[in-house]
Design a protein around this motif. Structure first.
Motif, PDB file in Angstrom:
ATOM      1  N   ALA A 358       0.817  -1.212   0.000  1.00  0.00           N
ATOM      2  CA  ALA A 358       0.000   0.000   0.000  1.00  0.00           C
ATOM      3  C   ALA A 358       0.850   1.262   0.000  1.00  0.00           C
ATOM      4  N   GLN A 359       2.011   1.193   0.623  1.00  0.00           N
ATOM      5  CA  GLN A 359       2.901   2.352   0.749  1.00  0.00           C
ATOM      6  C   GLN A 359       4.138   2.213  -0.130  1.00  0.00           C
ATOM      7  N   ALA A 360       4.013   1.444  -1.211  1.00  0.00           N
ATOM      8  CA  ALA A 360       5.190   1.130  -2.026  1.00  0.00           C
ATOM      9  C   ALA A 360       5.878   2.381  -2.562  1.00  0.00           C
ATOM     10  N   GLY A 361       5.109   3.386  -2.964  1.00  0.00           N
ATOM     11  CA  GLY A 361       5.706   4.593  -3.524  1.00  0.00           C
ATOM     12  C   GLY A 361       6.633   5.316  -2.562  1.00  0.00           C
ATOM     13  N   PRO A 362       6.116   5.751  -1.397  1.00  0.00           N
ATOM     14  CA  PRO A 362       6.989   6.419  -0.424  1.00  0.00           C
ATOM     15  C   PRO A 362       8.151   5.543   0.040  1.00  0.00           C
ATOM     16  N   LEU A 363       7.902   4.238   0.227  1.00  0.00           N
ATOM     17  CA  LEU A 363       8.978   3.346   0.654  1.00  0.00           C
ATOM     18  C   LEU A 363      10.064   3.251  -0.414  1.00  0.00           C
ATOM     19  N   LEU A 364       9.660   3.236  -1.660  1.00  0.00           N
ATOM     20  CA  LEU A 364      10.634   3.152  -2.748  1.00  0.00           C
ATOM     21  C   LEU A 364      11.487   4.419  -2.799  1.00  0.00           C
ATOM     22  N   GLU A 365      10.889   5.554  -2.530  1.00  0.00           N
ATOM     23  CA  GLU A 365      11.668   6.790  -2.476  1.00  0.00           C
ATOM     24  C   GLU A 365      12.717   6.724  -1.364  1.00  0.00           C
ATOM     25  N   ARG A 366      12.323   6.152  -0.223  1.00  0.00           N
ATOM     26  CA  ARG A 366      13.286   5.998   0.873  1.00  0.00           C
ATOM     27  C   ARG A 366      14.426   5.065   0.469  1.00  0.00           C
ATOM     28  N   ALA A 367      14.094   3.972  -0.221  1.00  0.00           N
ATOM     29  CA  ALA A 367      15.132   3.047  -0.679  1.00  0.00           C
ATOM     30  C   ALA A 367      16.079   3.740  -1.642  1.00  0.00           C
ATOM     31  N   ALA A 368      15.529   4.577  -2.521  1.00  0.00           N
ATOM     32  CA  ALA A 368      16.357   5.301  -3.480  1.00  0.00           C
ATOM     33  C   ALA A 368      17.260   6.314  -2.788  1.00  0.00           C
ATOM     34  N   GLU A 369      16.774   6.912  -1.711  1.00  0.00           N
ATOM     35  CA  GLU A 369      17.627   7.810  -0.932  1.00  0.00           C
ATOM     36  C   GLU A 369      18.845   7.054  -0.401  1.00  0.00           C
ATOM     37  N   THR A 370      18.628   5.830   0.061  1.00  0.00           N
ATOM     38  CA  THR A 370      19.743   5.017   0.569  1.00  0.00           C
ATOM     39  C   THR A 370      20.715   4.676  -0.560  1.00  0.00           C
ATOM     40  N   ILE A 371      20.182   4.358  -1.733  1.00  0.00           N
ATOM     41  CA  ILE A 371      21.060   4.089  -2.877  1.00  0.00           C
ATOM     42  C   ILE A 371      21.913   5.318  -3.181  1.00  0.00           C
ATOM     43  N   ALA A 372      21.309   6.477  -3.139  1.00  0.00           N
ATOM     44  CA  ALA A 372      22.053   7.708  -3.419  1.00  0.00           C
ATOM     45  C   ALA A 372      23.177   7.912  -2.407  1.00  0.00           C
ATOM     46  N   ARG A 373      22.881   7.639  -1.154  1.00  0.00           N
ATOM     47  CA  ARG A 373      23.931   7.795  -0.129  1.00  0.00           C
ATOM     48  C   ARG A 373      25.029   6.754  -0.307  1.00  0.00           C
TER      49      ARG A 373
END
Length: 377
Positions: A358-373
């Motif tokens: 249900a929250q895949a969108g916001p969670l995916l953004e968080r995962a992408a933030e980690t990839i960026a770091r």
């Protein structure tokens, strides 16, 4: 690019498939891009939503610049449905699930013995009418197990019983097949390059065939599976048994067999075809990091699914690959073997599967933030 590498010249290519039930491939790309830029605002990001020939293939083509076209065709239960295909110049991308897919069945309603691919044939005809000379025929997500007989009938074939009457729809009706007349098949198909694009290399029948491996997900009972397997074996004995064991013959309830035996199709792994059609190679040449993914990274991923195809091509070009997913069921060793340096699963951020979806969108953004770091700073 190693962990923590400098980002001055970083260029990220997001080439992920859909998260089935949560996000389309386009939405995955948008969310990943948003997360990356929250950490590294100026990073160059190119998005290329991908698909492996199954459902979502037309959407990926449209995102890559193809024109979306629609046609009114026959659904798997015989009712009219609106189906889309994609067209660019004389190349069409046709997705059989658009016409004959499980998405056209009402919730809880299955018709394993009678569901038809007739609409898929009508969709191919629509692409021919639009001037297509090359057709990428993506097969997967089907509600059908009719060996492509419905598709061929829509294109001019006749399947008759011992009394000279048309057999019933679906795989079950093929048990009564006495004569197959393919002489009326649309002659334009002889002039077209028809590419059967699938991530499935199963034969038509037997222990690894379409009814046994995929019938249950289409509502087939054990008795139905036995009926369908026998009916398809009989069908193949009439049309040409030499094609029944070819890779891809069992794809999408055997529609692959129909395309191979009667339409002159040639089989290619779906992700390879789609990467070619979508222009992946030039996009990859501009990238220093590739982010791929799909809803579940598991053993099936390694057998022709989109992330494995993306990672293989990127590894051959010397570009590092990381993946995003909802659920991760592969070991680090298996990921590395597929050419993926690291995977970021939404389940690691939200363990409840229902909430994660249900929250895949916001969670995916968080995962992408980690990839960026991890990779861009």
């Amino acid at each position: 690019m190693a962990d923590g590498a400098v980002t001055e010249t970083a260029s990220v290519l997001v080439a992920a498939d859909k998260f089935k039930g949560s996000l389309t491939a386009v939405q995955v790309a948008e969310r990943v891009t948003a997360g990356l830029r929250r950490v590294v605002p100026g990073v160059r990001v190119e998005t290329l939503p991908v698909a492996d020939g199954g459902d979502g293939t037309v959407a990926a083509a449209v995102a890559a610049g193809f024109e979306r076209r629609e046609a009114r065709v026959t659904g798997p239960l015989g009712e009219p449905v609106t189906a889309a295909y994609a067209l660019r110049s004389t190349t069409a991308v046709v997705e059989m699930a658009e016409a004959s897919g499980l998405q056209h069945l009402p919730a809880g309603v299955f018709a394993p013995l009678t569901a038809t691919t007739y609409g898929s044939g009508e969709l191919l005809a629509a692409a021919l009418d639009a001037g297509a000379r090359t057709i990428v025929f993506g097969v997967g997500g089907s509600a059908t197990t009719d060996g492509g007989a419905g598709m061929l009938a829509a294109l001019g074939a006749r399947f008759l019983d011992a009394d000279g009457k048309p057999v019933g729809p679906g795989g079950g009706g093929l048990a009564d097949l006495a004569e197959a007349d393919l002489s009326g098949i649309d002659p334009r198909l002889a002039e077209v390059d028809l590419i059967l694009a699938s991530d499935v290399d199963n034969p038509l029948t037997g222990p690894m065939g379409a009814p046994e491996v995929y019938g249950r997900q289409k509502g087939a009972t054990e008795e139905d599976i036995a009926v369908l397997d026998a009916a398809l074996a009989h069908y193949a004995s009439v049309l040409g048994p030499e094609h029944a064991g070819l890779p891809g013959a069992g794809a999408a309830g055997g529609i692959g067999y129909g395309a191979l035996v009667a339409l002159g199709a040639r089989f290619r792994p779906g992700i390879e075809v789609m990467l070619d059609v979508l222009g992946f190679a030039p996009a990859l040449a501009r990238a220093t990091l590739v982010i791929t993914g799909e809803g579940s990274l598991d053993e099936q991923t390694l057998h022709g699914k989109a992330p494995a195809g993306v990672a293989s091509a990127a590894r051959a070009a010397g570009v590092e690959v990381v993946a995003v997913c909802g659920r991760l069921a592969l070991t680090p060793e298996a990921l590395n073997g597929a050419g993926i340096s690291r995977a970021y699963a939404l389940a690691g951020l939200e363990p409840d599967p229902a909430v994660s979806m249900a929250q895949a969108g916001p969670l995916l953004e968080r995962a992408a933030e980690t990839i960026a770091r991890d990779f861009l700073r």
